[in-house]
Design an enzyme around this catalytic site. Sequence first.
Site, short mmCIF file in Angstrom:
data_model
loop_
_atom_site.label_atom_id
_atom_site.label_comp_id
_atom_site.label_asym_id
_atom_site.label_seq_id
_atom_site.Cartn_x
_atom_site.Cartn_y
_atom_site.Cartn_z
CG PHE A 1 -0.24 -0.03 2.55
CD1 PHE A 1 0.18 1.13 3.18
CD2 PHE A 1 0.01 -1.25 3.17
CE1 PHE A 1 0.84 1.09 4.39
CE2 PHE A 1 0.67 -1.30 4.40
CZ PHE A 1 1.08 -0.13 5.00
N PRO A 2 0.54 2.25 -0.80
CG PRO A 2 -0.07 3.37 -2.74
CD PRO A 2 -0.50 2.25 -1.83
CB CYS A 3 3.98 5.63 2.56
SG CYS A 3 4.30 6.40 4.14
CD GLN A 4 -2.91 7.20 0.63
OE1 GLN A 4 -3.37 6.16 1.08
NE2 GLN A 4 -3.61 8.00 -0.15
CG LEU B 1 5.52 2.97 6.85
CD1 LEU B 1 4.48 4.08 6.80
CD2 LEU B 1 4.90 1.66 6.38
#
Length: 421
Positions: free
Chosen positions: A155-158, A200
């Site tokens: 999952f992309p780091c947001q 992250l």
Amino acid sequence: MSDVQEISPYANCELLSLEVLADVLSESKRTLDAWVSKGILVPHIISDDNKLYFNRKHLSHFPEVNQLIESDWAKEESITPKRPYKLVELFAGAGGLAIGLEKAGFNSIFLNELDKSACATLRHNRPHWNVVEGDIANINFESITESVDILTGGFPCQAFSYAGKKLGFEDTRGTLFFEFARAVKELNPKVFMAENVRGLLTHENGKTLETIKEVIEELGYVLIEPRVLKAIFYKVPQKRERLILVGIRKDYADKVKFNWPSAYNKVLTLRDAFYAGILYEQDVPESAGQVYPLRKKEIMSMVPPGGYWRDLSDELQREYMQGSYFLGGGKTGMARRLSLDEPSLTLTTSPAQKQTERCHPFETRPLQIREYARIQTFPDEWEFKGSLGAIYRQIGNAVPVNMAAAIGRSLIRVLNDIEEL
């Protein structure tokens, strides 16, 4: 591909060049030069061109070197699943993670990806895979009726919003981590594995990872302490790093132990990617690729293998760098030519971006797509679909196949242990 450079006489398992040793130890070449000057490191061989080589047996006091010496890679390659374990993968991209997990023995039953070209790549190469194209937020995972053994994805780091929040599952809504967590909740796999960028760990001063840990706990899983894996240790000729998160469902977590994969016994270089040998049975085939404008090609032709903008004359530095010439920092990716005798720098979504140049070691051009794919250890028969830019993006964003396979074998091992409970 023309073989214009002979294989180094020191290209064996026992010797490490200073450049490769720096990668293994996560130190700069300048630091290792200083250690040599102080007698902390003693070269085993100084080559005719004054390159330094070290016998790794004399470096076993470094844990990073010792894991190459005491490798259990061959033993772990024999790990096979006790039954066909069913895998759901999210954010599947062009299939780097999925191919690696397939090599380890997993049976993919559902793959989700938003990008149209990446989905076309997956469907073309694996027609039997259930590739679901579209926004993950629109997927009802409860529609998957089969029992899922493992869920994976990157999952992309947001950024999360922290003000006045309890930092639980519901508070991560609107992020792609929430969608990954929702899949965990709805599918209830025995194990999950998520991969992400090293950043992250420190994102939002560590608060993002703490929130993720709290949500994983809330979902009923024990998170193995996350670890940054360096691709060069897993039969990948690239200096890529990925943060790996493994969670085991609480009803199994105290009964089994997850073991991180062993390192391969050798650090591979760009030479291993481009020529027949350990990784591939034949030299890399010619393929499509970006090209340089004429003036850029003229300037790049003056950069030596392994060199970058500082190897140019001051006049050319100023012309090429323009305003960046006066800025601080090493800017080591600019006008960068790779070296056959080192692992590749981490691939980006384009080989000709000014800040992250990836020029061929001896031909003055950006890396071609099959060269890109080999650096990520994709099989030569894996065909990519879409425009040239879309293909570079798919390859550059992928998890290296061989690293994914190594992680996959560790996941197979823990599922085998669960199976015996």
